[in-house]
Design a protein around this motif. Structure first.
Motif, mmCIF file in Angstrom:
data_model
loop_
_atom_site.group_PDB
_atom_site.id
_atom_site.type_symbol
_atom_site.label_atom_id
_atom_site.label_comp_id
_atom_site.label_asym_id
_atom_site.label_seq_id
_atom_site.Cartn_x
_atom_site.Cartn_y
_atom_site.Cartn_z
ATOM 1 N N GLN A 71 0.858 -1.181 0.000
ATOM 2 C CA GLN A 71 0.000 0.000 0.000
ATOM 3 C C GLN A 71 0.893 1.229 0.000
ATOM 4 O O GLN A 71 1.807 1.349 0.829
ATOM 5 N N VAL A 72 0.634 2.129 -0.937
ATOM 6 C CA VAL A 72 1.366 3.381 -1.048
ATOM 7 C C VAL A 72 0.400 4.498 -0.704
ATOM 8 O O VAL A 72 -0.612 4.683 -1.384
ATOM 9 N N ASP A 73 0.694 5.225 0.368
ATOM 10 C CA ASP A 73 -0.123 6.373 0.752
ATOM 11 C C ASP A 73 0.484 7.632 0.160
ATOM 12 O O ASP A 73 1.695 7.863 0.298
ATOM 13 N N VAL A 74 -0.345 8.438 -0.486
ATOM 14 C CA VAL A 74 0.098 9.676 -1.113
ATOM 15 C C VAL A 74 -0.769 10.830 -0.618
ATOM 16 O O VAL A 74 -1.901 10.626 -0.185
ATOM 17 N N ASP A 75 -0.236 12.043 -0.703
ATOM 18 C CA ASP A 75 -0.947 13.209 -0.179
ATOM 19 C C ASP A 75 -1.793 13.940 -1.218
ATOM 20 O O ASP A 75 -2.747 14.617 -0.858
ATOM 21 N N THR A 76 -1.422 13.835 -2.487
ATOM 22 C CA THR A 76 -2.108 14.626 -3.511
ATOM 23 C C THR A 76 -2.558 13.754 -4.678
ATOM 24 O O THR A 76 -2.021 12.667 -4.900
ATOM 25 N N GLN A 77 -3.509 14.277 -5.430
ATOM 26 C CA GLN A 77 -3.960 13.569 -6.628
ATOM 27 C C GLN A 77 -2.838 13.472 -7.649
ATOM 28 O O GLN A 77 -2.691 12.451 -8.320
ATOM 29 N N VAL A 110 -2.839 2.062 -4.192
ATOM 30 C CA VAL A 110 -2.374 3.450 -4.209
ATOM 31 C C VAL A 110 -3.518 4.282 -3.644
ATOM 32 O O VAL A 110 -4.568 4.419 -4.279
ATOM 33 N N THR A 111 -3.312 4.795 -2.424
ATOM 34 C CA THR A 111 -4.405 5.406 -1.671
ATOM 35 C C THR A 111 -4.007 6.769 -1.113
ATOM 36 O O THR A 111 -2.828 7.020 -0.829
ATOM 37 N N PRO A 112 -4.998 7.626 -0.916
ATOM 38 C CA PRO A 112 -4.722 8.912 -0.264
ATOM 39 C C PRO A 112 -4.320 8.682 1.190
ATOM 40 O O PRO A 112 -4.898 7.827 1.869
ATOM 41 N N SER A 113 -3.369 9.454 1.672
ATOM 42 C CA SER A 113 -2.917 9.306 3.058
ATOM 43 C C SER A 113 -4.037 9.611 4.049
ATOM 44 O O SER A 113 -4.012 9.121 5.175
ATOM 45 N N MET A 114 -5.038 10.377 3.616
ATOM 46 C CA MET A 114 -6.153 10.723 4.497
ATOM 47 C C MET A 114 -7.325 9.745 4.365
ATOM 48 O O MET A 114 -8.395 9.969 4.896
ATOM 49 N N MET A 115 -7.098 8.607 3.702
ATOM 50 C CA MET A 115 -8.191 7.666 3.440
ATOM 51 C C MET A 115 -8.820 7.153 4.732
ATOM 52 O O MET A 115 -10.035 6.998 4.809
#
Length: 153
Positions: A71-77, A110-115
């Protein structure tokens, strides 16, 4: 102190996969490649986002499954799109709800860090239901659309 290192089995593409993965994330690199006498890569040690991994060219018969994924958490689109597209490059397959399988058969989310916050609805069950429904209709996650669902728009 014991440590645990994820160990990935590839037919014969461990070095190529490690080079690709390390090109995607900061604080990532191929650390070493142990080779057979004929020069073929056997075990590749690499670092992703500061964490150690190993990959081996072990031959066919042990394909990856989605029972283990990264799982990769990312902050932006923008970052989500970049990582998503790079992992799909050259033969990967999108799945659903932020999941994909890369060209080597490894499953990624690939998910938003705020999910987590979006999914809990900050204590609002209706917001949670809206976010969950929106996510179920997505293949690649859309951060603005998830925020809109949480807000009831």
């Amino acid at each position: 102190m014991p440590s645990i290192t994820p160990f990935l089995w590839y037919d014969d593409q461990a070095e190529e996969a490690a080079e690709h993965y390390t090109s995607l994330f900061p604080d990532s690199r191929v650390d070493s490649v142990a080779r057979t006498p004929d020069g073929t890569a056997l075990v590749v040690e690499f670092t992703l986002l500061g964490r150690p991994y190993r990959a081996m060219n072990g031959g066919p018969g042990h394909p990856h499954t989605d029972a283990v994924s990264f799982q990769v958490d990312v902050d932006t689109q923008e970052e989500l799109d970049r990582v998503w597209d790079a992992l799909l490059a050259d033969g990967g397959k999108p799945v659903a709800c932020g999941w994909l399988v890369d060209r080597w058969g490894l499953s990624w989310q690939v998910t938003p860090s705020m999910m987590g916050d979006l999914m809990t609805g900050n204590g609002d069950p209706e917001a949670n239901a809206r976010v969950f429904a929106a996510m179920r209709d997505m293949v690649k996650l859309d951060i603005p659309a998830l925020h809109a669902a949480a807000a009831g728009r």
